[in-house]
Design an enzyme around this catalytic site. Structure first.
Site, short mmCIF file in Angstrom:
data_model
loop_
_atom_site.label_atom_id
_atom_site.label_comp_id
_atom_site.label_asym_id
_atom_site.label_seq_id
_atom_site.Cartn_x
_atom_site.Cartn_y
_atom_site.Cartn_z
NE ARG A 1 65.82 24.24 112.62
CZ ARG A 1 67.02 23.88 112.22
NH1 ARG A 1 68.09 24.46 112.76
NH2 ARG A 1 67.18 22.95 111.31
CB ALA B 1 61.36 11.12 109.17
CE LYS C 1 41.72 12.77 99.61
NZ LYS C 1 41.36 13.96 98.82
CG HIS D 1 61.08 7.05 107.44
ND1 HIS D 1 62.12 6.15 107.40
CD2 HIS D 1 61.66 8.26 107.59
CE1 HIS D 1 63.27 6.78 107.53
NE2 HIS D 1 63.02 8.06 107.65
CG ASN E 1 15.44 -22.86 87.05
OD1 ASN E 1 16.27 -22.66 86.17
ND2 ASN E 1 14.35 -22.11 87.20
#
Length: 454
Positions: free
Chosen positions: A430, A370, A342, A353, A181
């Protein structure tokens, strides 16, 4: 079709060994029960869900997912009186609160009733339609299995169903039967009205079996039609092992559907797709890719081992080893390896990268070097970074949000940017570099002296 559908989802699912209701376990990102409901709604506007164990949890999830169907009156909920009427037959009874009608079936819109299980995520509407188109008063689904263990056996003669025996109540000789069944029935309402109240619980489980309705009908000369079905479609999911098996089958369906639409898949068996993922145009998906949620991929190349979550990718190349997290919209963009986004929109951007781009909007012609990070969280709240057209962001730059960078801006490598930058500016942040004469020798000479003293 003029058919009412009943989906049985009241079971405890103890073999799943989980606090999550069995029918809410996910297959390819979608709750198991939702597959049954979706297929039922394709053929009926009168779908009834029978609940008991953790019914509030399941009902809440269903009302959220099927708000419109519920509002339109296409979806109904029933609580099984499990204390007094357990079992598959009991699931169709109104229960003790109905008084004299306790063992009567619920009210349905149509005369033809299709009964299926909520733990059958692989069943297809076309097969359900075939069951419903059979004019017999009772049609049941039958599987022929080499290993029928765990299923109720179907005793047949000349292709006609004689009776159904639950495995726990079967004799040794009956356990050898290979016809089983599959658990899906089409029953005319008049049959349920007549025979459901006659069902008792004098069996090993002390449950009210729906199969007894079939038995009583047969005893009274009603022919039971059998429809042989595919095991793949009617596979029940009662354990984590069966859950994994069902997901493999569903994955193969999703991959094949995508490839039929023109998607190229490299090593497709390594690619994971969820059920709401869509494709358009010409896409290439490489090995090891995961695409989750309501993602849409259009005319794009997703390279090896990238993860796309709840995002839109258009006319772009992504990866390898990129992570596009929820609410990202990537268009005409190059995203390289080890880039994470996100809640971000990138249009015509190059991100080669090693970058994190969260809560940001970047316009066309911009280049992100990067190691660039949008520092979007201050410990209490998220903040947005906006970058205009043709902006060049050097390597290893930290962008401290909230931040607005206008078009045609150059940001020097290694900078920490905390203030907005106006159109056409060069931004540098800097500490001045110092070169100390013979510092190397002095540093290591001091180290050597320390060692001698020890």
């Amino acid at each position: 079709m003029n058919v009412s559908v009943v989906i049985l989802a009241a079971g405890a699912g103890t073999r799943m060994k989980s606090h999550i209701p069995k029918v809410l376990h996910k297959i390819c990102g979608k709750e198991m029960l939702f597959y049954s409901i979706d297929e039922a709604l394709k053929i009926s506007d009168d779908v009834h869900i029978v609940l008991f164990h953790q019914e509030n949890v399941i009902k809440e999830r269903l009302l959220c997912a099927y708000k419109q169907a519920y509002a339109d009156g296409a979806l109904h909920f029933h609580l099984q009186d499990h204390a007094h009427y357990p079992g598959t037959g009991g699931a169709l009874m109104q229960g003790q609160n109905a008084g004299a009608n306790a063992k009567k079936p619920f009210c349905y819109q149509y005369d033809e009733i299709l009964i299926l299980n909520g733990d059958m995520p692989l069943v297809c509407s076309q097969t359900l339609k075939s069951l419903c188109q059979n004019k017999a008063q009772i049609v049941m689904s039958v599987l022929h299995l080499q290993n029928p263990d765990g299923y109720g056996r179907v005793v047949m003669e000349s292709g006609v169903v004689q009776r159904i025996i639950e495995q726990k109540d079967a004799k040794e000789s009956e356990l050898l039967i290979k016809d089983v069944n599959a658990g899906v029935y089409k029953i005319h309402k008049s049959i349920l009205d007549l025979y459901l109240p006659q069902v008792g619980n004098a069996n090993n489980q002390q449950e009210f079996y729906l199969t007894d309705v079939v038995f009583y009908a047969k005893e009274n000369g009603i022919e039971i039609a059998a429809l042989e079905v595919k095991e793949e479609e009617f596979m029940g999911v009662n354990s984590k092992i069966q859950l994994a098996c069902a997901q493999e089958i569903m994955l193969q369906r999703l991959r094949e559907k995508a490839m039929e639409q023109g998607v190229i898949m490299n090593l497709p068996h390594t690619i994971y797709l969820e059920s709401n993922v869509t494709f358009s145009g010409e896409c290439i998906i490489e090995q090891g890719v995961q695409i989750l949620g309501d993602s849409h991929i259009s005319d794009s190349h997703i390279k090896a081992h990238s993860v796309i979550e709840q995002s839109i990718i258009e006319s772009s190349d992504v990866g390898p080893l990129a992570h596009i997290r929820p609410k990202s919209h990537i268009k005409n963009t190059h995203i390289g390896n080890f880039v994470e986004t996100k809640s971000s929109t990138l249009r015509g951007v190059k991100v080669g990268h090693l970058s994190y781009l969260g809560d940001c909007e970047i316009d066309e012609g911009s280049n992100i070097g990067a190691g660039v990070i949008t520092c979007n969280y201050d410990g209490k709240a998220k903040h947005k970074t906006t970058i205009g057209k043709s902006v060049f962001v050097g390597s290893d730059v930290q962008l401290i949000a909230p931040l607005n960078i206008e078009s045609n801006v150059l940001i020097g490598a290694g900078s920490t940017i905390t203030k907005d930058i106006e159109y056409g500016d060069l931004a540098l942040s800097r500490v001045a570099q110092q070169n100390i004469k013979d510092g190397f020798f002095k540093f290591f000479s001091d180290k050597n002296e320390e060692k001698k003293e020890q």
